[in-house]
Design an enzyme around this catalytic site. Structure first.
Site, PDB file in Angstrom:
ATOM      1  N   ALA A  57      60.191  -7.495  38.234  1.00 41.48           N
ATOM      2  CA  ALA A  57      59.052  -6.853  37.210  1.00 41.48           C
ATOM      3  C   ALA A  57      58.369  -9.319  37.245  1.00 41.48           C
ATOM      4  CB  ALA A  57      60.107  -6.853  36.068  1.00 41.48           C
ATOM      5  N   ASN A  60      67.078  -6.587  34.050  1.00 45.98           N
ATOM      6  CA  ASN A  60      67.011  -6.650  35.243  1.00 45.98           C
ATOM      7  C   ASN A  60      67.096  -8.279  36.198  1.00 45.98           C
ATOM      8  OD1 ASN A  60      69.174  -4.330  36.693  1.00 45.98           O
ATOM      9  ND2 ASN A  60      67.219  -3.484  35.738  1.00 45.98           N
ATOM     10  N   HIS A  87      57.635 -12.727  31.639  1.00 48.01           N
ATOM     11  CA  HIS A  87      58.830 -12.954  31.647  1.00 48.01           C
ATOM     12  C   HIS A  87      58.042 -14.758  32.418  1.00 48.01           C
ATOM     13  CE1 HIS A  87      61.448  -9.742  32.135  1.00 48.01           C
ATOM     14  NE2 HIS A  87      60.202  -9.009  32.103  1.00 48.01           N
TER      15      HIS A  87
END
EC number: 1.4.1.21
Length: 262
Positions: A128, A183, A213
């Site tokens: 991601a 993750n 993020h």
């Protein structure tokens, strides 16, 4: 060119996305699924309709005997820890549940040892996030990295009325406390090469609708900031769609003669 044969563990959002791309997308004609494992039989029924010649199983052990070039783990940290490092004795392995490599003491070093003997490779997709190529290039020159992950309450199974910092600390503890959501932290720490340089902050915010993020890097070569706002998979709010596409891209890269990026 011979098709790449693929064994898949996990027929959830990521696994289904990969299979859809094999059936009618960018992997069509390049990859052939030979086995799909999932503990939920109802998920396998659709796979059997899509790929009548592909074997299916609810038994994880069957993945280890598949006649495949590559095994893709897209199930869980527990599944990844169960498959590794032994799967590297038979296949190249793509691991989506990267947290297992941080959470399970000694697993990463055992994977390295097996890979060196067998010649098979363990592949960690970007998942991601972006910027892993930069972090890898800066290895040994990084002073500190801060990863801030911001998700809506439904993605974290939390009930909060205002922006709340749920966690701030080390990568290992972040993965232990949020194994299905973090993750990204494991992938960042593997790219940096030293988990102690990475601080993880997990934020739950009812005002946001996408997974965000932010990676901030201080190094001797420069200062870097990456921000990614990812839409979730329609059928899995805990997984960013781009994480599934990163698996597709990595598999596609295995079939090509030219590779772009570090």
């Amino acid at each position: 060119m011979k098709k790449l044969s693929l064994a898949l563990v996990g027929a959830g959002g990521i696994g289904t996305t990969v299979l859809r791309e094999i059936r009618e997308g960018r992997l069509e004609g390049k990859v052939e699924p030979v086995l799909v494992c999932d503990r939920h039989p109802e998920k396998l029924k659709r796979i059997e309709r899509w790929f009548p010649d592909c074997d299916t199983s609810t038994d994880l052990d069957d993945a280890m005997s598949a006649e495949a070039d590559v095994l893709l783990e897209a199930a869980s940290v527990e599944a990844a820890a169960s498959l590794l490092p032994d799967a590297l004795k038979r296949f190249d392995v793509i691991v989506m549940s990267v947290g297992a490599l941080v959470l399970e003491e000694g697993l990463l070093s055992r994977c390295r040892e097996v890979a060196e003997v067998t010649g098979h490779r363990l592949h960690v997709p970007s998942g991601a996030v972006g910027g892993l190529d930069v972090l890898r290039a800066l290895r040994g020159r990084v002073r500190e990295v801060t990863l801030t992950t911001i998700k809506p309450p439904k993605a974290l199974n939390k009930d909060v009325s205002e922006r709340t910092v749920l966690y701030e600390g080390s990568v290992r503890d972040a993965v232990r406390k949020f194994p299905k959501n973090i993750n990204v932290a494991a992938a960042v720490s593997l790219a940096v090469g030293d988990p102690s340089l990475v601080t993880v902050r997990i934020v739950c915010d009812p005002e946001v609708s996408v997974n965000t993020h932010v990676i901030e890097v201080e190094s001797s070569a420069g200062t870097y900031r990456f921000e990614l706002r990812n839409e979730a998979l329609p059928d899995n709010p805990k997984t960013s769609a781009v994480a599934a596409y990163s698996a597709v891209a990595l598999i596609e890269r295995m079939t090509e003669g030219i590779r772009v990026g570090t």
